[in-house]
Write a protein that holds these residues in place. Sequence first.
Motif, mmCIF file in Angstrom:
data_model
loop_
_atom_site.group_PDB
_atom_site.id
_atom_site.type_symbol
_atom_site.label_atom_id
_atom_site.label_comp_id
_atom_site.label_asym_id
_atom_site.label_seq_id
_atom_site.Cartn_x
_atom_site.Cartn_y
_atom_site.Cartn_z
ATOM 1 N N THR A 1 -4.478 -3.952 -0.546
ATOM 2 C CA THR A 1 -4.225 -2.517 -0.434
ATOM 3 C C THR A 1 -5.436 -1.692 -0.855
ATOM 4 O OG1 THR A 1 -3.409 -2.178 -2.705
ATOM 5 C CG2 THR A 1 -1.810 -2.932 -1.093
ATOM 6 N N ALA B 1 0.855 -1.198 0.000
ATOM 7 C CA ALA B 1 0.000 0.000 0.000
ATOM 8 C C ALA B 1 0.885 1.240 0.000
ATOM 9 C CB ALA B 1 -0.909 -0.006 1.218
ATOM 10 N N GLN C 1 0.365 4.236 0.895
ATOM 11 C CA GLN C 1 0.293 5.208 2.001
ATOM 12 C C GLN C 1 1.250 4.838 3.129
ATOM 13 O OE1 GLN C 1 -2.345 3.339 1.028
ATOM 14 N NE2 GLN C 1 -4.257 4.485 1.089
ATOM 15 N N GLU D 1 4.186 -2.654 9.448
ATOM 16 C CA GLU D 1 3.123 -2.648 10.470
ATOM 17 C C GLU D 1 3.041 -4.028 11.100
ATOM 18 O OE1 GLU D 1 -0.674 -1.266 9.078
ATOM 19 O OE2 GLU D 1 -0.002 0.809 9.135
ATOM 20 N N ARG E 1 -8.045 0.370 1.261
ATOM 21 C CA ARG E 1 -7.653 1.561 2.023
ATOM 22 C C ARG E 1 -8.247 2.846 1.452
ATOM 23 N NH1 ARG E 1 -3.593 0.712 6.010
ATOM 24 N NH2 ARG E 1 -2.718 -1.384 5.865
ATOM 25 N N GLN E 2 -8.605 2.858 0.143
ATOM 26 C CA GLN E 2 -9.200 4.067 -0.443
ATOM 27 C C GLN E 2 -10.452 4.477 0.328
ATOM 28 O OE1 GLN E 2 -11.402 3.552 -4.047
ATOM 29 N NE2 GLN E 2 -11.386 1.346 -3.894
ATOM 30 N N GLU F 1 -9.775 1.154 13.281
ATOM 31 C CA GLU F 1 -8.485 0.476 13.281
ATOM 32 C C GLU F 1 -8.523 -0.630 12.233
ATOM 33 O OE1 GLU F 1 -7.257 -0.510 17.278
ATOM 34 O OE2 GLU F 1 -5.468 -1.543 16.576
ATOM 35 N N ILE F 2 -7.382 -0.892 11.639
ATOM 36 C CA ILE F 2 -7.269 -1.986 10.662
ATOM 37 C C ILE F 2 -6.314 -3.015 11.248
ATOM 38 C CG2 ILE F 2 -6.412 -2.621 8.376
ATOM 39 C CD1 ILE F 2 -7.216 0.360 7.582
ATOM 40 N N TYR G 1 -11.610 2.446 3.472
ATOM 41 C CA TYR G 1 -11.635 2.001 4.870
ATOM 42 C C TYR G 1 -10.545 2.612 5.751
ATOM 43 C CZ TYR G 1 -15.337 -1.094 3.457
ATOM 44 O OH TYR G 1 -16.526 -1.570 2.979
ATOM 45 N N GLN G 2 -9.520 3.199 5.137
ATOM 46 C CA GLN G 2 -8.504 3.892 5.933
ATOM 47 C C GLN G 2 -9.185 4.956 6.816
ATOM 48 O OE1 GLN G 2 -4.933 3.272 5.255
ATOM 49 N NE2 GLN G 2 -4.695 4.232 7.250
ATOM 50 N N ASP G 3 -10.136 5.693 6.254
ATOM 51 C CA ASP G 3 -10.839 6.735 7.011
ATOM 52 C C ASP G 3 -12.084 6.200 7.701
ATOM 53 O OD1 ASP G 3 -8.993 8.624 6.268
ATOM 54 O OD2 ASP G 3 -10.091 9.195 4.456
#
Length: 496
Positions: free
Chosen positions: A444, A203, A205, A280, A447-448, A456-457, A450-452
């Motif tokens: 990846t 990813a 980011q 991570e 994340r477009q 938590e991921i 679900y990141q926001d």
Amino acid sequence: MKLAIAGFHIESVSFLPNTSQYADFEEGALRGASILEGLGGTNTVLGGFLEVCEARGATPFPLVYAYLGAMGRVADNVIERYTDEICRGLVEIDDLDGVLLHLHGAAWAPGYEDPERYMIEAVRRTVGDDVSVMVGFDYHGNLDADSIRAADAVFAYQKSPHTDMDETGRRTADCMVRTLNGEIHPRCVLVKPGVLTPSIFSATQLNPLAEILAEARRLEQEANGYLDISVMAGFSYADATNTGFSVIAVTDDDSEGARGIATTLAERIWRQRRELYRPEPIYALDDAVEHAMALAPHVDKPIVLLEHADRMSDSTYLLDALIKRGAQRTAVPFLWDPEAAEAAAAAGVGATTTLTLGARSSHKAGPRLTVECEVLQVEPKSYHVSGAMLRGSYVNLGLSALLRIGDIMVSVISRFAFGVDEDAFTVFGQNPRDYDLIVLRSKTHFRQVYQDLAEEILIVDTPDYGPADLLSLPYERLDTRRIYPFVELAAKAEAR
Ligand SMILES: [Zn+2]
């Protein structure tokens, strides 16, 4: 200006037992005018090609577009048939100026060491040296200098999630038009750093990858003339001689400059190989479920549990653990299981029934679950993508069902798709924000959205075909002696 346009795309997990056949590609294959209708204005590489043709007054000759996403290997004759079709189409076009191809870069076929190289070389043999050939690749393609030698210039997505597919098509076609107009003379150099990373950490980011890509963008901006840089993460689950990161630089008539830039970035990737491999933490299954269920009552947003090693969208490790622990307000979207969808249809909407669920693709996809569930919806479903990645593209899920198991909502689909945006919920009239826990299987692209959207991921490693631990994979074609992380093991063994 006459530009032929074609695409062949599959990301092959070569370790998976299943093989995609010609008929699988043909189900969604587009040809001729249907390419203009189906892909014009979409966030796809061909969408970008067509946009530039329109803007710059070039005439597109769309040949064929055969697209599958992340699947297993490909039968040899698939590579041969589409290559032949493209080449036959090229011969038909009088006074052709250029060929624009979209290839993934990580197709894997038993009889072809490098299927994309085979296709590019066949195209070059067909059109000769006077016609320009350029390729737009996926960021997860596995390439080396030989793969692209027969092309004049190649480009790859710069983002993962791939929100810049059309932009990549525009970069490729723009270089083509400027080349044919005599404005630039592209020189393209590829350098391999000798590093692998699991897809989950590709990813863009995530640091240090984000910083490396920012350096590439800075170099482009500061360049005196034309410069385009593609940093490709490669695809570690396709076992090839060229699996892993690549850096490509395209300059205007400056091979030395291109080599210098690609080498500088490749050396940085090598220096930061350990952080790139593990930026991570990775959770074991039980730790992740325990952590998520303890946290859920105290936060407003959903927690995403990422069953990332699942390559076929049917793993049941997390679902099994969540059922056993009686998880509440939990959603498991897009579980691929045509047989369960049929069984739900036979039971009918409103019925409570017992089904076997999931783990159809292989023995590594987890236990096949026997569940008692309520059938809330069952019908054929399809939609046009609303998310940034592949925006506007048509997705056919086939017969689909929404099932309730206790307080766990599972949507079952008959045609393979990964849930990466809100469509996985809205197609069933659901909203991801209504859930505490959401199980996804993307690497990846999720994340477009679900990141926001997520509190938590949690990245959960399960014993499936796409593990974060690449040392566990049985590579045969890749010469692991020179590649990180294997090289570190070899060094330790030597020191002993
Ligand atoms: Zn990709």
